[in-house]
Design an enzyme around this catalytic site. Structure first.
Site, mmCIF file in Angstrom:
data_model
loop_
_atom_site.group_PDB
_atom_site.id
_atom_site.type_symbol
_atom_site.label_atom_id
_atom_site.label_comp_id
_atom_site.label_asym_id
_atom_site.label_seq_id
_atom_site.Cartn_x
_atom_site.Cartn_y
_atom_site.Cartn_z
ATOM 1 N N GLY A 1 4.989 -0.979 2.903
ATOM 2 C CA GLY A 1 4.189 0.195 2.626
ATOM 3 C C GLY A 1 5.013 1.468 2.500
ATOM 4 N N HIS B 1 0.814 -1.216 0.000
ATOM 5 C CA HIS B 1 0.000 0.000 0.000
ATOM 6 C C HIS B 1 0.851 1.272 0.000
ATOM 7 C CE1 HIS B 1 0.816 0.860 4.297
ATOM 8 N NE2 HIS B 1 0.800 -0.454 4.435
ATOM 9 N N ASP B 2 0.393 2.250 -0.752
ATOM 10 C CA ASP B 2 0.971 3.604 -0.785
ATOM 11 C C ASP B 2 2.388 3.652 -1.359
ATOM 12 O OD1 ASP B 2 -1.218 5.191 0.726
ATOM 13 O OD2 ASP B 2 -0.798 3.518 2.078
#
Length: 263
Positions: A137, A119-120
């Protein structure tokens, strides 16, 4: 549009007229896929995911499923993938976490089998991540970086452009641009000379970078004092200025040299 009869494709998905979808693939509602893209057998394209033109997604890849983050509580988040990417077998790519969070993958990248983009993360253009390369992340990978097989990258780490990381490395600090790095934890071994030459970096700039690397990573100086010495001794080039800015802006610190000797 060639969609295998066993594939499950939402009528709400926005698909270009000439995409190919293989057997048993699943494409859910909020998906956008550009012209010329091929989705292989048994792939899952999920979440709020946009895939650009002329991408190839191979068997079993899971693209856009919810982030592997305990903080995630179902907020609307996104995954954006550019053009001309190759996503090999069983890769996993997650959207951002938190409301409006975004994971971005640029164009022209090769993600080899079992790679993971958490994520991200932000992945630039023309990067290569070898088999089982793992991004935690909020990792940033700049353009034309190469991540070796089985490399694990800690969250919030930055990988500088035109750098290369050897296989099985443990990356817990930022990797400087233009570098060759390896180890557990990762250490700087020198310039990525092959990458620099292949990208037509001028000879005088390569020489300046070599001098800069000796000061930054082999002088025994702190980063602050090494940068001050660089300002005094090296005629600036586009690449040395980029290197200096990268080091100055590092939040996790830049990994150091494998050597301990003084200049």
């Amino acid at each position: 549009m060639q969609i295998h009869p066993t594939a499950i494709v939402s009528k709400k998905a926005k698909l270009a007229d000439d995409i190919i979808v293989g057997p048993y693939a699943i494409i859910t509602d909020n998906i956008e896929i550009g012209s010329g893209t091929k989705i292989g057998a048994h792939c899952l394209i999920d979440g709020n995911t946009k895939i650009g033109k002329n991408c190839q997604v191979f068997t079993g890849a899971v693209v856009g499923s919810q982030p592997q983050d305990l903080k995630y509580k179902g907020e609307e988040s996104f995954l954006e993938i550019g053009d001309n990417n190759i996503i090999r077998e069983y890769c996993t790519l997650n959207p951002g976490t938190g409301e409006g969070g975004v994971t971005r993958v640029g164009s022209g990248n090769l993600l080899m089998a079992y790679s993971h983009i958490a994520h991200d993360c932000i992945v630039g253009d023309n990067c290569a991540i070898a088999n089982n390369g793992t991004l935690a992340g909020h990792v940033t990978i700049e353009d034309k970086a190469v991540v070796g097989g089985l490399v694990a990258i800690h969250q919030f780490v930055r990988i500088g452009k035109l750098s290369i990381i050897g296989g099985c490395s443990k990356v817990v600090q930022d990797i400087p641009p233009f570098s060759t790095c390896d180890g557990h934890p990762t250490r700087v071994y020198g310039l990525n000379l092959i990458g620099l030459r292949r990208n037509n970096i001028p000879k005088d700039s390569i020489q300046a970078l070599n001098h800069a690397f000796k000061i930054l990573f082999n002088s025994g100086l702190t980063a602050k004092h090494a940068l001050e010495r660089m300002d005094k001794e090296i005629k600036p080039t586009q690449e040395t200025m980029y290197l200096a800015d990268f080091v100055k802006s590092s939040q996790r610190g830049v990994c150091r040299s494998c050597r301990t000797t003084q200049d």
